[in-house]
Design a protein around this motif. Structure first.
Motif, PDB file in Angstrom:
ATOM      1  N   ASN A 104      -0.408  -5.412   2.457  1.00  0.00           N
ATOM      2  CA  ASN A 104      -0.652  -5.794   1.062  1.00  0.00           C
ATOM      3  C   ASN A 104      -2.078  -5.467   0.661  1.00  0.00           C
ATOM      4  N   VAL A 105      -2.230  -4.867  -0.547  1.00  0.00           N
ATOM      5  CA  VAL A 105      -3.577  -4.467  -0.970  1.00  0.00           C
ATOM      6  C   VAL A 105      -4.479  -5.666  -1.198  1.00  0.00           C
ATOM      7  N   ASP A 106      -3.912  -6.815  -1.629  1.00  0.00           N
ATOM      8  CA  ASP A 106      -4.795  -7.951  -1.927  1.00  0.00           C
ATOM      9  C   ASP A 106      -5.287  -8.640  -0.656  1.00  0.00           C
ATOM     10  N   GLU A 107      -4.773  -8.233   0.508  1.00  0.00           N
ATOM     11  CA  GLU A 107      -5.299  -8.790   1.758  1.00  0.00           C
ATOM     12  C   GLU A 107      -6.218  -7.812   2.467  1.00  0.00           C
ATOM     13  N   VAL A 108      -6.484  -6.674   1.821  1.00  0.00           N
ATOM     14  CA  VAL A 108      -7.409  -5.688   2.391  1.00  0.00           C
ATOM     15  C   VAL A 108      -8.814  -6.088   1.971  1.00  0.00           C
ATOM     16  N   ASP A 109      -9.517  -6.858   2.821  1.00  0.00           N
ATOM     17  CA  ASP A 109     -10.860  -7.320   2.436  1.00  0.00           C
ATOM     18  C   ASP A 109     -11.849  -7.141   3.585  1.00  0.00           C
ATOM     19  N   LEU A 110     -11.599  -6.121   4.444  1.00  0.00           N
ATOM     20  CA  LEU A 110     -12.485  -5.936   5.596  1.00  0.00           C
ATOM     21  C   LEU A 110     -13.907  -5.577   5.159  1.00  0.00           C
ATOM     22  N   LEU A 111     -14.054  -4.916   4.023  1.00  0.00           N
ATOM     23  CA  LEU A 111     -15.387  -4.479   3.581  1.00  0.00           C
ATOM     24  C   LEU A 111     -16.014  -5.488   2.629  1.00  0.00           C
TER      25      LEU A 111
ATOM     26  N   VAL B 262       0.828  -1.208   0.000  1.00  0.00           N
ATOM     27  CA  VAL B 262       0.000   0.000   0.000  1.00  0.00           C
ATOM     28  C   VAL B 262       0.864   1.261   0.000  1.00  0.00           C
ATOM     29  N   VAL B 263       2.013   1.210   0.691  1.00  0.00           N
ATOM     30  CA  VAL B 263       2.879   2.394   0.742  1.00  0.00           C
ATOM     31  C   VAL B 263       3.349   2.754  -0.662  1.00  0.00           C
ATOM     32  N   ILE B 264       3.705   1.734  -1.453  1.00  0.00           N
ATOM     33  CA  ILE B 264       4.202   2.009  -2.807  1.00  0.00           C
ATOM     34  C   ILE B 264       3.055   2.457  -3.708  1.00  0.00           C
ATOM     35  N   VAL B 265       1.840   1.948  -3.466  1.00  0.00           N
ATOM     36  CA  VAL B 265       0.679   2.425  -4.231  1.00  0.00           C
ATOM     37  C   VAL B 265       0.456   3.912  -3.953  1.00  0.00           C
TER      38      VAL B 265
END
Lengths: 101, 173
Positions: A92-99, A30-33
């Motif tokens: 990691n963005v692909d592990e961001v699935d809270l919603l 996410v930081v690099i994004v």
């Protein structure tokens, strides 16, 4: 000797913009994004300043507003990142699935 | 002549730094190459005669924002990123899409751009004129921006604060 025209600045800005989009779409951290988003905003700023050379100073004022927005965006984005890391221990963005339902 | 050489050198540093940002696996290396991109962009602004924007670029971007990024990278202790190899859909649609987009951008730039020369010297953007625009013509947007920044600061503090400390404040207050 080729003189430097506005076109040359636009080419550099387009290259930065494309690299930023590639970074947003392909990196997982996410930081690099967020850094790639800053790259995109910088490309826009370069365009604004290059055109302000032709059409008056308004472009430079807009570039300053864009820089301010970028600062606000970075502060909020990194705050969200810290809050998220506290919950899930990952960046990691692909592990961001809270919603995700 | 000097203008051309400086433009080429710092434009190359700029694009190379952006490529390096994407290639590096460790976030701290990406952050450092982003600082290089910001600094060389400031030189490009100087070449365009935008002294004030160049100064703001160095102070706000290369200074404040990148310190924030490096601070968060250190705080989270994020390590190297694992490669996933990408999905098949991304390769199938991404590469042709990227080629088509690049061709479109190149075509637009070549056909729709004049050849007005941008020369160094005779700088048209002294801080006084920018201040006149900022505090006179764009006064309302300027004030609205200050509200935006205030809200962003409060949002960042609320988001990054520990949940326990907020609960504690509620109980005390």
């Amino acid at each position: 000797m080729v003189p430097i025209t506005t076109l040359h600045y636009l080419v550099v800005a387009a290259a930065l913009f494309v690299l930023g989009v590639i970074g947003v779409l392909t990196r997982r951290n996410v930081v690099i994004v967020l850094m790639s988003i800053e790259l995109i905003l910088n490309a826009v700023n370069l365009n604004l300043v290059a055109f302000s050379r032709l059409y008056g100073l308004h472009g430079q004022v807009f570039a300053i507003f864009v820089i301010t927005d970028a600062a606000a965006e970075a502060a909020v984005g990194l705050g969200i990142l810290i809050a998220f890391f506290r919950n899930k221990e990952t960046v990691n963005v692909d592990e961001v699935d809270l919603l995700k339902w | 002549m000097l203008h051309l050489v400086l433009f080429l050198i710092f434009g190359a540093i700029c694009v190379a730094g952006a490529v390096n940002l994407l290639v590096q696996r460790h976030p701290i290396n990406s952050a450092l190459s982003l600082v290089a991109v910001m600094a060389s962009l400031a030189v490009e602004y100087l070449l365009l005669g935008a002294e004030f924007v160049a100064a703001v670029q160095v102070i706000v971007y290369a200074g404040a924002i990148m310190v924030l990024f490096v601070f968060v990278i250190m705080l989270l202790n994020a390590g190297e990123e694992a490669r996933t190899g990408g999905s098949r859909v991304a390769i199938l649609f991404g590469i042709p899409g990227m080629l088509a987009g690049s061709l479109l951008v190149a075509w637009v730039l070549i056909t729709h751009s004049g050849t007005q020369e941008v020369s160094a010297g005779a700088l048209p953007g002294p801080p006084r004129e920018i201040a006149n625009l900022l505090f006179h013509d764009f006064l309302l947007p300027f004030e609205v921006t200050s509200v935006l920044v205030l809200i962003a600061i409060m949002g960042a503090v609320v988001l990054a604060a520990r949940p326990e400390s907020i609960e504690q404040q509620k109980r005390e207050g």
